[in-house]
Design an enzyme around this catalytic site. Structure first.
Site, PDB file in Angstrom:
ATOM      1  N   ARG A 103     -27.038 -57.168  53.031  1.00 27.44           N
ATOM      2  CA  ARG A 103     -27.217 -56.713  54.569  1.00 27.44           C
ATOM      3  C   ARG A 103     -26.250 -56.859  55.242  1.00 27.44           C
ATOM      4  O   ARG A 103     -25.479 -57.798  55.465  1.00 27.44           O
ATOM      5  CB  ARG A 103     -28.567 -57.576  54.968  1.00 27.44           C
ATOM      6  CG  ARG A 103     -28.750 -57.170  56.278  1.00 27.44           C
ATOM      7  CD  ARG A 103     -29.564 -55.944  56.914  1.00 27.44           C
ATOM      8  NE  ARG A 103     -29.969 -56.187  58.026  1.00 27.44           N
ATOM      9  CZ  ARG A 103     -30.080 -55.158  59.053  1.00 27.44           C
ATOM     10  NH1 ARG A 103     -29.870 -53.815  58.509  1.00 27.44           N
ATOM     11  NH2 ARG A 103     -30.545 -55.390  60.060  1.00 27.44           N
ATOM     12  N   GLU A 132     -36.455 -53.789  48.900  1.00 30.03           N
ATOM     13  CA  GLU A 132     -35.533 -54.014  47.687  1.00 30.03           C
ATOM     14  C   GLU A 132     -35.792 -55.173  46.769  1.00 30.03           C
ATOM     15  O   GLU A 132     -36.032 -55.133  45.747  1.00 30.03           O
ATOM     16  CB  GLU A 132     -34.211 -54.083  48.064  1.00 30.03           C
ATOM     17  CG  GLU A 132     -33.547 -52.626  48.187  1.00 30.03           C
ATOM     18  CD  GLU A 132     -32.028 -52.922  48.332  1.00 30.03           C
ATOM     19  OE1 GLU A 132     -31.420 -52.200  49.100  1.00 30.03           O
ATOM     20  OE2 GLU A 132     -31.278 -53.739  47.709  1.00 30.03           O
TER      21      GLU A 132
END
Length: 547
Positions: free
Chosen positions: A42, A109
């Site tokens: 991220r 995810e």
């Protein structure tokens, strides 16, 4: 009217029933990934620093890595392409940074990654990038703040958020890497070494046509008690040559090796350990496979034993010793259960049942590998005999004759099926008659298989001519039929064909060697001579002894 069957007699329903639903085949296909590694992360700060260096290091090692080309912040749902990439990867690395949990996409995810871990054995490693593992598990700090935000958006009792929290807890509890104050370059090198080692532990090739293997793997796994971590288990796979011990051991290894810290399959131990130097080499090979990256040198078998005991006693390992024929091999490679960490499993394949008993393996953990049942023998034979001959028509009685000759032995079915592949009906008839009905060539073939492989042609002719055989012509017929070859004035025979010949003799009387036409094993000779002497009846002159 003759009984005929085209190409693959009476097997269509077998193939439909067993090819499409074999769990063994399904498991093999599931474990093959299009990507070696899937990277979950991220933020641009992570991408441009740690992630970028990690990706470059993996790529330099030839490790095929999936990295998303878009910033993971667009929308709430993970896109199908990412889902597919996770499903098609062998390993997933999740880089938990401070801002990771704020993205619903990232949490989706993680949930998908852990689902694949449970369902198909995906290997998962967390990297805690400037966050404490407890922040991810509990959650705390930025992770607690992110979860609270998701609860406000989706509802405090949202099932989606509950799944995300569980996925974070499960992933945060896994063994991985914590950056903390470590040098990034050192950590990246450590990650790449570990990933390389994991990827090197690949599936073994089992067989082109693994017929009858899955049902036996299921039986064996019930013996193993894989959930137990309290003891070290040794099991033996025992059976005649060519019956499929190695094939079965490979299939079992493929099914379970991912559940161990390390694993090693040592193939054909008896052929690669002719003397003590060879055993030292095998010890080095075993340790190098289990302790990846360690360069270990041993100078004697005793030194190797001490090193193995010291280095392996705390590791949960899977070790297969294939085709063992001497207790010295077992003493050097797996001398005792205390050599290995709790939960380890040692699998030994051998033709010698007594060898397993001597090594302390009880009857409950010795599995006899038997010949194939009738429908399995038919299926395996057909896969080799008719693979390239779709239009050839063969009488069913000829197929039955070949099956009787092979008697369920997988290697015999493979050799005979391959030999007959592509031949017409008349050639089948001729070959089977030559092999099974014409006494002259049949007897010479069996004698060579049992006694004379590797001997000079002159010696074989001299000996067999005294038995009233037309040996010169008989040898030529066997050469024409590709059952034997002439090499430097000696007669040679493929190991598989030799095993088939020996098996034919053994089937004359499975339990009593004295009633067979030939005896070639020293122990059988001694047993028969002892029995005959005790019986006072004199020796049975209907069999041949190799003295």
């Amino acid at each position: 009217m003759r009984d005929r069957a085209a190409t693959r007699p009476d097997t269509k329903h077998f193939e439909e029933a067993h090819q499409t639903s074999s769990p063994l085949m399904a498991a093999s296909s599931e474990l093959k990934g299009n990507y070696d590694v899937f990277l979950s992360f991220r933020g641009m700060d992570v991408r441009n620093n740690f992630l970028g260096h990690l990706y470059a290091a993996l790529d330099q090692k030839g490790i095929y890595t999936y990295i998303d080309s878009e910033e993971l912040q667009k929308g709430d749902c993970i896109k199908p392409a990412l889902m597919k990439a996770i499903e098609e990867s062998c390993i997933a690395i999740i880089i938990f940074s401070e801002d990771y949990a704020s993205s619903p996409w990232c949490l989706e995810e993680v949930e998908k990654i852990m689902e694949c871990k449970e369902q198909r054995g995906l290997t998962v490693f967390p990297v805690f990038y400037k966050v404490d593992p407890r922040e991810v598990r509990t959650p705390r700090g930025s992770y607690r703040k992110a979860i609270k935000g998701h609860e406000r958006k989706y509802g405090r009792d949202s099932e989606k958020v509950k799944r995300w929290k569980k996925a974070l807890f499960d992933t945060g509890s896994l063994s991985g890497w914590d950056l903390k104050d470590k040098v990034e370059a050192d950590l990246i090198n450590k990650i790449v070494r570990e990933i390389s080692m994991r990827l090197d532990r690949k599936l073994l090739h089992v067989a082109k046509h693994p017929v009858g293997i899955h049902r036996q793997v299921v039986k064996l796994e019930s013996m193993l008690n894989l959930e137990s971590r309290d003891d070290v288990l040794m099991i033996g796979l025992w059976g005649q040559g060519g019956v499929g011990k190695t094939t079965l051991a490979k299939a079992l290894y493929n099914d379970i090796f991912k559940g161990f810290e390390a694993s090693c399959f040592l193939a054909n131990v008896c052929e690669t350990s002719k003397d003590s130097k060879d055993l030292v080499h095998l010890q080095e090979k075993l340790l190098s496979k289990i302790l990846v990256g360690k360069e270990l040198t041993m100078f004697s078998v005793d030194g190797g034993i001490n090193l193995m005991q010291h280095r392996l006693c705390h590791k949960r390992v899977l070790l297969v010793l294939d085709n063992v024929n001497d207790i010295k091999q077992l003493n050097a490679l797996a001398g005792g259960r205390e050599w290995f960490g709790k939960g380890s499993i040692i699998i030994i394949t051998t033709r010698d049942n007594h060898l397993l008993t001597v090594h302390g393996i009880d009857e409950d953990h010795i599995y006899e590998v038997k010949t194939l049942v009738n429908w399995e023998a038919l299926e395996l034979f057909n896969k080799h005999a008719f693979v390239r001959s779709k239009e050839i028509v063969i009488r069913r009685d000829l197929v039955d004759s070949a099956l009787r000759y092979a008697n369920g032995l997988p290697l015999a079915l493979e050799v005979l099926g391959s030999f007959l592949c592509g031949r017409r009906e008349q050639e089948w008839e001729s070959a089977l008659n030559k092999l099974a009905k014409k006494d002259n060539e049949k007897e010479i073939f069996l004698d060579i298989a049992c006694f004379f492989k590797g001997r000079s042609i002159e010696y074989i002719i001299d000996v067999l001519n005294t038995c009233d055989f037309d040996t010169t012509i008989g040898v030529e017929v066997l050469v024409e039929k590709s059952l034997i070859t002439k090499e430097r004035k000696t007669v040679q025979m493929h190991d598989l064909i030799q095993l088939m010949g020996m098996n034919i003799v053994k089937q004359e009387c499975h339990d009593d060697p004295g009633r067979r036409s030939r005896i070639w094993l020293c122990e059988d000779v001694c047993d028969v001579l002892s029995e005959e002497m005790v019986s006072f009846g004199g020796l049975n002159t209907d069999f041949t002894l190799l003295l």
